[in-house]
Design a protein around this motif. Structure first.
Motif, PDB file in Angstrom:
ATOM      1  N   THR A 262       0.647  -1.343  -0.353  1.00  0.00           N
ATOM      2  CA  THR A 262       0.118  -0.023  -0.233  1.00  0.00           C
ATOM      3  C   THR A 262       1.111   1.143   0.077  1.00  0.00           C
ATOM      4  N   GLN A 263       1.795   1.564   0.679  1.00  0.00           N
ATOM      5  CA  GLN A 263       2.903   2.226   0.250  1.00  0.00           C
ATOM      6  C   GLN A 263       2.253   3.339   1.581  1.00  0.00           C
ATOM      7  N   GLU A 264       1.944   3.355   1.933  1.00  0.00           N
ATOM      8  CA  GLU A 264       0.758   4.483   3.139  1.00  0.00           C
ATOM      9  C   GLU A 264       0.994   3.446   4.845  1.00  0.00           C
ATOM     10  N   PRO A 265       1.744   4.341   5.157  1.00  0.00           N
ATOM     11  CA  PRO A 265       1.938   4.051   6.963  1.00  0.00           C
ATOM     12  C   PRO A 265       0.243   4.594   7.176  1.00  0.00           C
ATOM     13  N   THR A 266      -0.544   3.392   7.513  1.00  0.00           N
ATOM     14  CA  THR A 266      -2.077   4.058   8.383  1.00  0.00           C
ATOM     15  C   THR A 266      -1.774   2.525   9.096  1.00  0.00           C
ATOM     16  N   PRO A 267      -2.001   2.690  10.430  1.00  0.00           N
ATOM     17  CA  PRO A 267      -1.517   3.895  11.607  1.00  0.00           C
ATOM     18  C   PRO A 267       0.028   3.591  11.276  1.00  0.00           C
ATOM     19  N   GLU A 268       0.208   5.164  11.008  1.00  0.00           N
ATOM     20  CA  GLU A 268       2.147   5.617  11.025  1.00  0.00           C
ATOM     21  C   GLU A 268       2.654   4.697  12.960  1.00  0.00           C
ATOM     22  N   HIS A 269       2.011   5.114  13.725  1.00  0.00           N
ATOM     23  CA  HIS A 269       2.341   4.597  15.160  1.00  0.00           C
ATOM     24  C   HIS A 269       1.657   3.791  15.721  1.00  0.00           C
ATOM     25  N   LEU A 270       1.736   2.905  16.796  1.00  0.00           N
ATOM     26  CA  LEU A 270       1.259   2.229  17.267  1.00  0.00           C
ATOM     27  C   LEU A 270       0.511   2.830  18.719  1.00  0.00           C
ATOM     28  N   CYS A 271       1.968   3.831  19.394  1.00  0.00           N
ATOM     29  CA  CYS A 271       2.526   3.927  20.834  1.00  0.00           C
ATOM     30  C   CYS A 271       3.536   5.221  20.071  1.00  0.00           C
ATOM     31  N   ILE A 272       2.886   6.776  20.853  1.00  0.00           N
ATOM     32  CA  ILE A 272       3.798   7.746  19.583  1.00  0.00           C
ATOM     33  C   ILE A 272       3.429   9.039  21.852  1.00  0.00           C
ATOM     34  N   VAL A 273       5.227   9.410  21.756  1.00  0.00           N
ATOM     35  CA  VAL A 273       5.583   9.995  23.072  1.00  0.00           C
ATOM     36  C   VAL A 273       4.872  11.492  22.048  1.00  0.00           C
ATOM     37  N   VAL A 274       3.989  12.451  22.389  1.00  0.00           N
ATOM     38  CA  VAL A 274       4.691  13.780  21.887  1.00  0.00           C
ATOM     39  C   VAL A 274       4.754  14.735  22.523  1.00  0.00           C
ATOM     40  N   GLU A 275       5.323  16.077  22.619  1.00  0.00           N
ATOM     41  CA  GLU A 275       6.104  17.082  23.545  1.00  0.00           C
ATOM     42  C   GLU A 275       5.048  18.178  23.768  1.00  0.00           C
ATOM     43  N   SER A 276       3.854  18.523  23.370  1.00  0.00           N
ATOM     44  CA  SER A 276       2.881  19.347  23.163  1.00  0.00           C
ATOM     45  C   SER A 276       1.460  18.997  22.616  1.00  0.00           C
ATOM     46  N   LYS A 277       0.526  21.103  22.773  1.00  0.00           N
ATOM     47  CA  LYS A 277      -0.182  19.823  22.709  1.00  0.00           C
ATOM     48  C   LYS A 277      -0.715  19.675  21.576  1.00  0.00           C
ATOM     49  N   GLU A 278      -0.209  21.086  20.396  1.00  0.00           N
ATOM     50  CA  GLU A 278      -0.369  21.553  19.215  1.00  0.00           C
ATOM     51  C   GLU A 278       0.233  20.172  18.637  1.00  0.00           C
ATOM     52  N   ARG A 279       1.123  19.661  18.869  1.00  0.00           N
ATOM     53  CA  ARG A 279       1.778  17.951  18.423  1.00  0.00           C
ATOM     54  C   ARG A 279       0.293  16.604  18.497  1.00  0.00           C
ATOM     55  N   ALA A 280       0.030  17.041  19.802  1.00  0.00           N
ATOM     56  CA  ALA A 280      -0.881  15.935  20.363  1.00  0.00           C
ATOM     57  C   ALA A 280      -2.043  15.924  19.003  1.00  0.00           C
ATOM     58  N   MET A 281      -2.345  17.470  18.933  1.00  0.00           N
ATOM     59  CA  MET A 281      -3.260  16.847  18.005  1.00  0.00           C
ATOM     60  C   MET A 281      -4.088  16.573  16.832  1.00  0.00           C
ATOM     61  N   VAL A 282      -2.375  17.045  15.980  1.00  0.00           N
ATOM     62  CA  VAL A 282      -1.793  16.719  14.320  1.00  0.00           C
ATOM     63  C   VAL A 282      -1.592  15.908  14.379  1.00  0.00           C
ATOM     64  N   THR A 283      -1.526  14.600  15.555  1.00  0.00           N
ATOM     65  CA  THR A 283      -0.701  13.200  15.683  1.00  0.00           C
ATOM     66  C   THR A 283      -1.929  12.551  15.045  1.00  0.00           C
ATOM     67  N   ILE A 284      -2.815  13.374  16.293  1.00  0.00           N
ATOM     68  CA  ILE A 284      -3.993  12.547  16.342  1.00  0.00           C
ATOM     69  C   ILE A 284      -5.232  12.314  14.926  1.00  0.00           C
ATOM     70  N   ALA A 285      -4.778  13.376  14.310  1.00  0.00           N
ATOM     71  CA  ALA A 285      -5.952  14.039  13.010  1.00  0.00           C
ATOM     72  C   ALA A 285      -4.728  12.566  12.485  1.00  0.00           C
ATOM     73  N   LYS A 286      -3.791  13.243  12.281  1.00  0.00           N
ATOM     74  CA  LYS A 286      -2.931  11.524  11.574  1.00  0.00           C
ATOM     75  C   LYS A 286      -3.235  10.194  11.198  1.00  0.00           C
ATOM     76  N   LEU A 287      -3.150   9.699  12.431  1.00  0.00           N
ATOM     77  CA  LEU A 287      -3.402   8.182  12.923  1.00  0.00           C
ATOM     78  C   LEU A 287      -4.133   8.208  12.894  1.00  0.00           C
ATOM     79  N   CYS A 288      -5.648   8.909  12.722  1.00  0.00           N
ATOM     80  CA  CYS A 288      -7.464   8.043  12.480  1.00  0.00           C
ATOM     81  C   CYS A 288      -7.574   7.751  11.016  1.00  0.00           C
ATOM     82  N   MET A 289      -5.812   7.914  10.136  1.00  0.00           N
ATOM     83  CA  MET A 289      -6.310   7.584   8.970  1.00  0.00           C
ATOM     84  C   MET A 289      -5.737   5.867   8.972  1.00  0.00           C
TER      85      MET A 289
END
Length: 377
Positions: A262-289
């Protein structure tokens, strides 16, 4: 001494002095950022009871929290199962875990409201459910007063205490059972495969993780649900990360029973630490694909991913080309900008699957027929 002992370097001395003069704003500000470790009291030469003062400040204000409602009903799953799997409801975002948040306690409410406004299904439990009701808007309303309690697009659901987290994972299992007709008994592997590849759900444990919260996150991972962790969770030294440009994203096409890269990383990670709420919201949206997103569903999910990235971080996501399979996936509002970006990246079309599965790509007692057989005709 107290300020030096504080891990968050809060201005405790100044706050106490102002409180003695009747100004409690700085003390309240400190309370919102206090992690409750008690080191300030241990180090204080004057025996100031900081924790009691914080509790007193907190007791002067009241909030409204929606009562925990318990499990998600089968009738609700029947209504939202198809939109979640097809991607037209962009995802289910579950805020769980303990408090001691990295910054303000309001961060959970801010993130939850952002996704509720975007018509995700927002689910909360335990401490996260309580603090979500501790932020009021300019009209004095909390998130629970502004959004319906339904397990549906734009709903904000409090399932209950920490032990009610099983209702959140239970909802994902019910989608596989009710919508996809997969049997529950002795079928964990197939259901987890279904959730991983077809159900756009993400867990968020934003506060400092207890052993209990860590086990909850692991339980979600075993079921195929990615989890985003707050910065305190880096101390657990456990993440399940992919290398999206290097890893093999081959799955089985359940309909043709052929292996497809498929060549697409969906979902990209199973468990990831992020450093800010801004990065968290972007990551959440990405991991929903998910790989089975319809073009319409992927458009919706990419719209939120791009918009959040531009709003909170700036510019288009640098990995956007990995998540666009065909031009039909590109949101119309961003199409011209995205097409120029894809041209620079040398983007090529990717396959679109309606029944992706990992069953059949590794040795297992589960068979591809177990996945295909559950699909309603």
């Amino acid at each position: 001494n107290c300020e030096q002992a504080c891990p968050n370097l809060l201005p405790l001395a100044s706050a106490v002095q102002k409180a003695a003069q009747g100004d409690f704003e700085e003390l309240k500000w400190c309370f919102e950022r206090c992690i409750g470790c008690g080191k300030c009291e241990e180090a204080c030469n004057h025996g100031v009871p900081f924790q009691k003062m914080f509790q007193s400040v907190a007791s002067w204000e009241t909030w409204k929290c929606r009562a925990g409602r318990g499990p998600i009903m089968d009738t609700e799953i029947r209504k939202v199962g198809a939109p979640i799997v097809l991607g037209t409801i962009p995802g289910v975002v579950a805020f769980v875990g303990c408090s001691n948040f990295p910054e303000e306690i309001e961060e959970i409410a801010e993130m939850a409201e952002e996704f509720a406004k975007r018509k995700y299904i927002v689910v909360l439990s335990g401490c996260s459910a309580m603090v979500a009701g501790m932020k009021k808007d300019k009209d004095g309303l909390t998130i629970y007063e502004k959004y319906p309690p339904d397990f549906d697009a734009g709903g904000v659901v409090n399932v209950g205490s920490c032990v009610a987290n099983s209702h959140i994972t239970g909802a994902a299992i019910k989608i596989a059972n009710i919508f996809a007709n997969l049997p529950l008994r002795a079928n964990y592997e197939v259901i987890a495969d279904y959730v991983l590849n077809r159900v756009g759900a993400v867990g968020v444990a934003w506060g400092a993780m207890s052993q209990k919260a860590a086990s909850i996150a692991t339980g979600c991972n075993r079921l195929g649900i990615p989890v985003v962790l707050g910065p305190h969770s880096s101390k657990y030294r456990r993440q399940y990360l992919s290398r999206k440009e290097e890893d093999d994203w081959t799955v089985m096409d359940g309909r043709t029973q052929q292996l497809v890269n498929t060549q697409e990383p969906t979902p990209e990670h199973l468990c990831i630490v992020v450093e800010s709420k801004e990065r968290a919201m972007v990551t959440i949206a990405k991991l929903c694909m998910r790989k089975n997103d319809t073009p319409q569903g992927r458009q919706i999910k990419l719209t939120h991913y791009i918009d959040l990235h531009k709003k909170l971080i700036g510019g288009l996501p640098p990995d956007l080309h990995h998540f666009i399979r065909t031009e039909r996936d590109i949101p119309m509002f961003f199409k011209r900008e995205v097409m120029e970006f894809l041209k620079e990246k040398g983007w090529e079309k990717k396959p679109v699957l309606s029944l992706p599965t990992l069953i059949g790509t590794y040795k297992s007692k589960a068979k591809i027929e177990d996945v295909v057989g559950g699909v309603k005709k």
